[in-house]
Design an enzyme around this catalytic site. Structure first.
Site, PDB file in Angstrom:
ATOM      1  N   ASP A 108      -0.453  -7.753  -5.543  1.00 23.99           N
ATOM      2  CA  ASP A 108      -1.766  -7.789  -4.947  1.00 23.99           C
ATOM      3  C   ASP A 108      -1.664  -8.710  -3.752  1.00 23.99           C
ATOM      4  O   ASP A 108      -1.547  -9.842  -3.979  1.00 23.99           O
ATOM      5  CB  ASP A 108      -2.763  -8.604  -5.966  1.00 23.99           C
ATOM      6  CG  ASP A 108      -4.082  -8.761  -5.364  1.00 23.99           C
ATOM      7  OD1 ASP A 108      -4.343  -8.791  -4.096  1.00 23.99           O
ATOM      8  OD2 ASP A 108      -5.043  -8.826  -6.170  1.00 23.99           O
ATOM      9  N   GLY A 114      -0.375   4.883  -0.866  1.00 22.84           N
ATOM     10  CA  GLY A 114      -1.679   5.469  -0.330  1.00 22.84           C
ATOM     11  C   GLY A 114      -1.135   6.588   0.624  1.00 22.84           C
ATOM     12  O   GLY A 114      -0.049   7.078   0.542  1.00 22.84           O
ATOM     13  N   GLN A 115      -2.024   6.722   1.691  1.00 19.25           N
ATOM     14  CA  GLN A 115      -1.976   7.981   2.591  1.00 19.25           C
ATOM     15  C   GLN A 115      -0.741   8.117   3.454  1.00 19.25           C
ATOM     16  O   GLN A 115       0.310   8.877   3.350  1.00 19.25           O
ATOM     17  CB  GLN A 115      -3.019   8.470   3.327  1.00 19.25           C
ATOM     18  CG  GLN A 115      -3.172   9.775   3.699  1.00 19.25           C
ATOM     19  CD  GLN A 115      -3.831   9.964   5.071  1.00 19.25           C
ATOM     20  OE1 GLN A 115      -4.367   9.063   5.632  1.00 19.25           O
ATOM     21  NE2 GLN A 115      -4.244  11.082   5.254  1.00 19.25           N
ATOM     22  N   TYR A 168     -14.597  -2.224   9.503  1.00 21.75           N
ATOM     23  CA  TYR A 168     -13.408  -2.107   9.411  1.00 21.75           C
ATOM     24  C   TYR A 168     -12.776  -2.338  10.899  1.00 21.75           C
ATOM     25  O   TYR A 168     -11.633  -2.949  11.092  1.00 21.75           O
ATOM     26  CB  TYR A 168     -13.285  -0.519   9.197  1.00 21.75           C
ATOM     27  CG  TYR A 168     -11.963   0.118   9.114  1.00 21.75           C
ATOM     28  CD1 TYR A 168     -10.771  -0.397   8.456  1.00 21.75           C
ATOM     29  CD2 TYR A 168     -11.668   1.382  10.387  1.00 21.75           C
ATOM     30  CE1 TYR A 168      -9.759   0.328   8.318  1.00 21.75           C
ATOM     31  CE2 TYR A 168     -10.511   1.697  10.422  1.00 21.75           C
ATOM     32  CZ  TYR A 168      -9.358   1.477   9.382  1.00 21.75           C
ATOM     33  OH  TYR A 168      -8.271   2.045   9.479  1.00 21.75           O
ATOM     34  N   ARG A 170      -1.783  -1.036  -8.221  1.00 24.78           N
ATOM     35  CA  ARG A 170      -1.812  -0.520  -9.468  1.00 24.78           C
ATOM     36  C   ARG A 170      -0.535  -0.585 -10.251  1.00 24.78           C
ATOM     37  O   ARG A 170       0.443  -0.547  -9.618  1.00 24.78           O
ATOM     38  CB  ARG A 170      -2.328   0.887  -9.634  1.00 24.78           C
ATOM     39  CG  ARG A 170      -3.790   0.848  -8.581  1.00 24.78           C
ATOM     40  CD  ARG A 170      -4.768   2.161  -9.241  1.00 24.78           C
ATOM     41  NE  ARG A 170      -5.935   1.992  -8.657  1.00 24.78           N
ATOM     42  CZ  ARG A 170      -6.225   2.625  -7.590  1.00 24.78           C
ATOM     43  NH1 ARG A 170      -5.371   3.973  -7.465  1.00 24.78           N
ATOM     44  NH2 ARG A 170      -7.283   2.626  -6.755  1.00 24.78           N
ATOM     45  N   GLY A 198       0.829  -1.180   0.149  1.00 23.97           N
ATOM     46  CA  GLY A 198      -0.020  -0.103   0.050  1.00 23.97           C
ATOM     47  C   GLY A 198       0.918   1.320  -0.171  1.00 23.97           C
ATOM     48  O   GLY A 198       0.386   2.092   0.492  1.00 23.97           O
TER      49      GLY A 198
END
Ligand code: AKB
Length: 316
Positions: free
Chosen positions: A53, A11-12, A142, A36, A8
């Site tokens: 992935d 990501g942020q 979550y 991606r 990830g």
């Protein structure tokens, strides 16, 4: 920590973390993985890029064989608001991804940092100054995956001696990367809108208090926990870490100190409001401060000043 693989990574948190780790360890010792295809932003400042992935068995193993990292930071996750809309996908990414990472930690003898969240708490947890060790009965999917992730990480530590560690991140605020699908995203968006429009429409009620942290502090906490002497860690999965807690009205007041004409109004999103209402108003991070010396640098006004200064450069 000599060579780190980050899932990830675009990501942020991953964006800021990969840059900070490249500064410490060099480009060749940071493997930034994302689901991606290679984006244009990968210019070496965030390490080497690999497509991954993490839910697919074998994909992570191949990268572990290729690079032999001693640390895996597992940032790939669906956040609270998106997870509520896609619970099965949230379970798949958050749990099946984590088990692949923990297995890789076991097979290749790597330290695993698995991020948790204030979402592990629920309506039965104490609301104010929520303790490290308390009732964890979250009502969001979550939160369910984050509690299960903490327990699974503890299991791998106890059963297989994998050096698992984790942080319960509060809402995180950064000017570099927009978050996606979280309940706390308003606290990032409000700064962007303040610069671009001078006003903001908030989806949470004005008095909804949530624990928050500026990204430089979150990166410091992540690296400090990875570097911590394992013999000092009594909790491991996962530590409360706190820097500030505020409401939408309070962040708006902070912005007004620097932009007196800024205005805020409210259009409540019932789903995100209900998630926010189930989380603590503020949390107690004494264990992190005592066990590995956690200390934040930014409070609300210091963060507002820095966010607005940086966004003015980026957005104008
Ligand atoms: C979210 O809002 O889902 C996240 C979190 C608190 O974990 N920022």
């Amino acid at each position: 920590m000599k060579k780190v693989l980050i899932t990830g990574a675009l990501g942020q948190i991953g964006t800021d973390l990969s840059e900070a780790l490249v500064e410490r360890l060099g480009t060749d010792n940071v493997i930034s993985c994302y689901h991606r295809k290679k984006p244009e932003v990968m210019d070496g400042s965030r390490g080497l890029y690999e497509h991954l992935d993490v839910t697919k068995p074998g994909e992570l193993d191949a990268l572990m064989e290729k690079y032999q990292p001693d640390t895996i930071v597992h940032m790939a996750s669906l956040l609270s608001a998106t997870a509520e809309k896609k619970p099965l996908m949230a379970w798949d990414i958050n749990m099946n991804g984590l088990i692949q990472v923990l297995e890789a930690g076991r097979k290749y003898n790597a330290l695993v940092l698995n991020p948790s969240s204030i979402a592990v708490f629920g309506p039965d947890s104490p609301k104010d100054n929520t303790p490290q060790d308390t009732i964890l009965r979250p009502t969001s999917i979550y939160g369910v995956t984050k509690v299960a992730g903490e327990l699974l990480s503890d299991y791998y530590f106890t059963k297989y001696q994998v050096d698992t560690r984790g942080l319960r991140y509060p809402g995180l605020i950064s000017y570099k990367t927009l978050p996606g699908g979280g309940t706390t995203d308003y606290a990032v968006d409000i700064y962007f809108q303040a610069i671009q429009k001078g006003c903001y429409t908030c989806y949470l009620k004005e008095d909804t208090s949530i624990d928050m942290m500026y990204m430089p502090d979150a990166i410091k906490a992540t690296i400090d926990l990875m570097d911590a002497d394992p013999s000092t860690l009594k909790h491991r999965n996962a530590f409360n870490v706190s820097a500030m807690a505020f409401t939408p009205a309070e962040i708006a007041a902070s912005i007004k100190k620097f932009m007196p004409d800024f205005t805020i109004n409210y259009e409540i999103d019932p789903e995100r409001q209900s998630i926010a209402d189930s989380w603590p108003n503020s949390i107690d991070d004494t264990a992190a401060r005592e066990e590995w010396g956690w200390k934040n640098d930014f409070d609300l006004d210091a963060m507002t000043k820095d966010m607005l200064e940086n966004l003015k450069k980026i957005l104008k």
